[in-house]
Design an enzyme around this catalytic site. Structure first.
Site, PDB file in Angstrom:
ATOM      1  N   SER A 132     -32.943 -37.353  49.459  1.00  0.00           N
ATOM      2  CA  SER A 132     -34.217 -37.173  48.780  1.00  0.00           C
ATOM      3  C   SER A 132     -35.374 -37.563  49.705  1.00  0.00           C
ATOM      4  O   SER A 132     -35.555 -36.958  50.757  1.00  0.00           O
ATOM      5  CB  SER A 132     -34.213 -37.976  47.472  1.00  0.00           C
ATOM      6  OG  SER A 132     -35.266 -37.611  46.633  1.00  0.00           O
ATOM      7  N   ASP A 285     -30.290 -28.045  42.669  1.00  0.00           N
ATOM      8  CA  ASP A 285     -31.418 -28.977  42.739  1.00  0.00           C
ATOM      9  C   ASP A 285     -32.673 -28.237  42.268  1.00  0.00           C
ATOM     10  O   ASP A 285     -32.982 -27.156  42.761  1.00  0.00           O
ATOM     11  CB  ASP A 285     -31.595 -29.483  44.173  1.00  0.00           C
ATOM     12  CG  ASP A 285     -32.493 -30.706  44.282  1.00  0.00           C
ATOM     13  OD1 ASP A 285     -33.502 -30.784  43.561  1.00  0.00           O
ATOM     14  OD2 ASP A 285     -32.194 -31.576  45.123  1.00  0.00           O
ATOM     15  N   HIS A 314     -30.167 -32.516  41.633  1.00  0.00           N
ATOM     16  CA  HIS A 314     -30.684 -33.395  42.686  1.00  0.00           C
ATOM     17  C   HIS A 314     -29.859 -34.674  42.806  1.00  0.00           C
ATOM     18  O   HIS A 314     -29.642 -35.187  43.905  1.00  0.00           O
ATOM     19  CB  HIS A 314     -32.144 -33.740  42.411  1.00  0.00           C
ATOM     20  CG  HIS A 314     -32.748 -34.606  43.469  1.00  0.00           C
ATOM     21  ND1 HIS A 314     -32.946 -34.163  44.757  1.00  0.00           N
ATOM     22  CD2 HIS A 314     -33.142 -35.902  43.448  1.00  0.00           C
ATOM     23  CE1 HIS A 314     -33.462 -35.139  45.487  1.00  0.00           C
ATOM     24  NE2 HIS A 314     -33.582 -36.208  44.720  1.00  0.00           N
TER      25      HIS A 314
END
Length: 339
Positions: A132, A285, A314
């Site tokens: 991330s 995602d 995600h």
């Protein structure tokens, strides 16, 4: 060097910032595992993610794993704004709270480079990796220091914040600003209604549509969808609102070409990467999308795109969260480190 991930602090002094001004008395909190070898080339840089810290990343570090401290010197620097490194909540004076200066990924990596090269003495970065927002920082490392970084593996992230991703984050910010107790960041108590709304909104983006359609929240031990949403509320209540906003600003500004070296030429910036590169998005995602990752990977010579196939969206890449996804990731890291 510490072998077990003990928290340490690197004093940076007054840190000049990319957008102007300084972060006074800046401190970069970090943890290390393993030892730097005689050649000083076994260093792995593993920056933290949004709402994560060194302990969060530690779930992927240990004996027998790809990130094994017996072989690698693993450095986990904490993101500015995460409440451990310099943040609105722990900075004194005018630069604290809503006066915290705007920090970019560029600023984070500049400080991390000082830590890794000047303070810890590494001569090579064997791997830059992260999930991330950690992936945003790993990309920045590979662009800024192409001769230093030998391998790059960003997972469930991207090289820059896309316009759609930017808008998603604007919505989250608006939920905090709408709380009457927020007061432009000059609150005397945390804006709890805004924080609860923030967490509830974020939950819908963290996983895939299939995750909700198939009631896969049961995989996480929740007995209802409402219980999951309340968990996200409670999780965000533990955070300082200005810290969250500082990290979101850093996220939104991410672009390794947005500097004097590249003047916004994103394609040229990524083409300059020399690291052996494996890009690992999740196929579902919702904000660091597979399509964006495929576009970016195509700009890096010799890179490979290897997505997670997962309903967890995600969160598929969240360190230590899902055993199947973590086994897939660990095998990929192991393979890349062998090249």
């Amino acid at each position: 060097m510490a072998l077990t991930g003990q928290l340490q602090s690197f004093a940076l002094g007054d840190l000049p910032l990319q957008r102007g001004g300084v972060l006074p008395d800046a401190r970069l909190a970090y943890a290390t595992w393993g030892r730097l070898n005689a050649a000083r080339d076994n260093c792995i840089v593993f920056p933290t993610y949004y709402t994560g810290n060194h302990d969060s990343n530690a779930r992927m570090i240990g004996p027998g794993l790809a990130l094994d401290p017996a072989r690698w010197f693993i450095v986990v620097p904490n993101l500015f704004g995460n409440g451990v490194s310099s943040s609105p909540s722990n900075t004194q004076g005018a630069a604290g709270g809503p006066g915290f200066p705007p920090i970019t990924v560029h600023d984070n990596v500049s400080a991390q480079h000082r830590l890794v090269v000047e303070h810890l003495g590494a001569r090579r970065v064997a791997l830059a990796t992260g999930w991330s927002m950690g992936a945003l920082q790993a990309w920045e490392w590979a662009v800024r220091f192409p001769e230093l970084v030998q391998r790059l593996l960003p997972f469930c992230g991207a090289a820059r914040c896309s316009p759609h991703n930017f808008v998603f984050l604007e919505g989250l910010k608006a939920t905090l600003a709408a709380d009457a107790n927020f007061k432009g960041g000059r609150y005397t108590e945390q804006p709890s209604a805004g924080l609860r709304a923030f967490g509830r909104v974020y939950a819908g983006w963290a996983y895939s549509q299939a995750f909700f359609r198939e009631s896969r929240w049961r995989d996480l031990g929740f007995d209802s969808l409402e219980t999951l949403l309340r968990f996200w509320e409670e999780d965000h209540l533990a955070w300082d609102a200005n810290d969250l906003l500082a990290m979101l600003h850093t996220w939104q500004q991410a672009d390794p070409s947005d500097n004097e070296a590249w003047n916004g030429d994103f394609e040229a910036a990524l083409a300059s990467i020399q690291a052996r590169t494996l890009v690992m998005p999740c196929d579902r995602d919702l904000y660091f999308t597979l399509e964006d990752n495929a576009t970016e990977a195509a700009l890096v010579r010799g890179s490979e795109l290897r997505p997670f196939v997962s309903v967890y969206g995600h969160c598929a890449g969240a360190p230590g969260r899902f055993p199947g996804e973590m086994a897939f990731l660990d095998a990929a890291i192991r393979e890349l480190l062998a090249r």
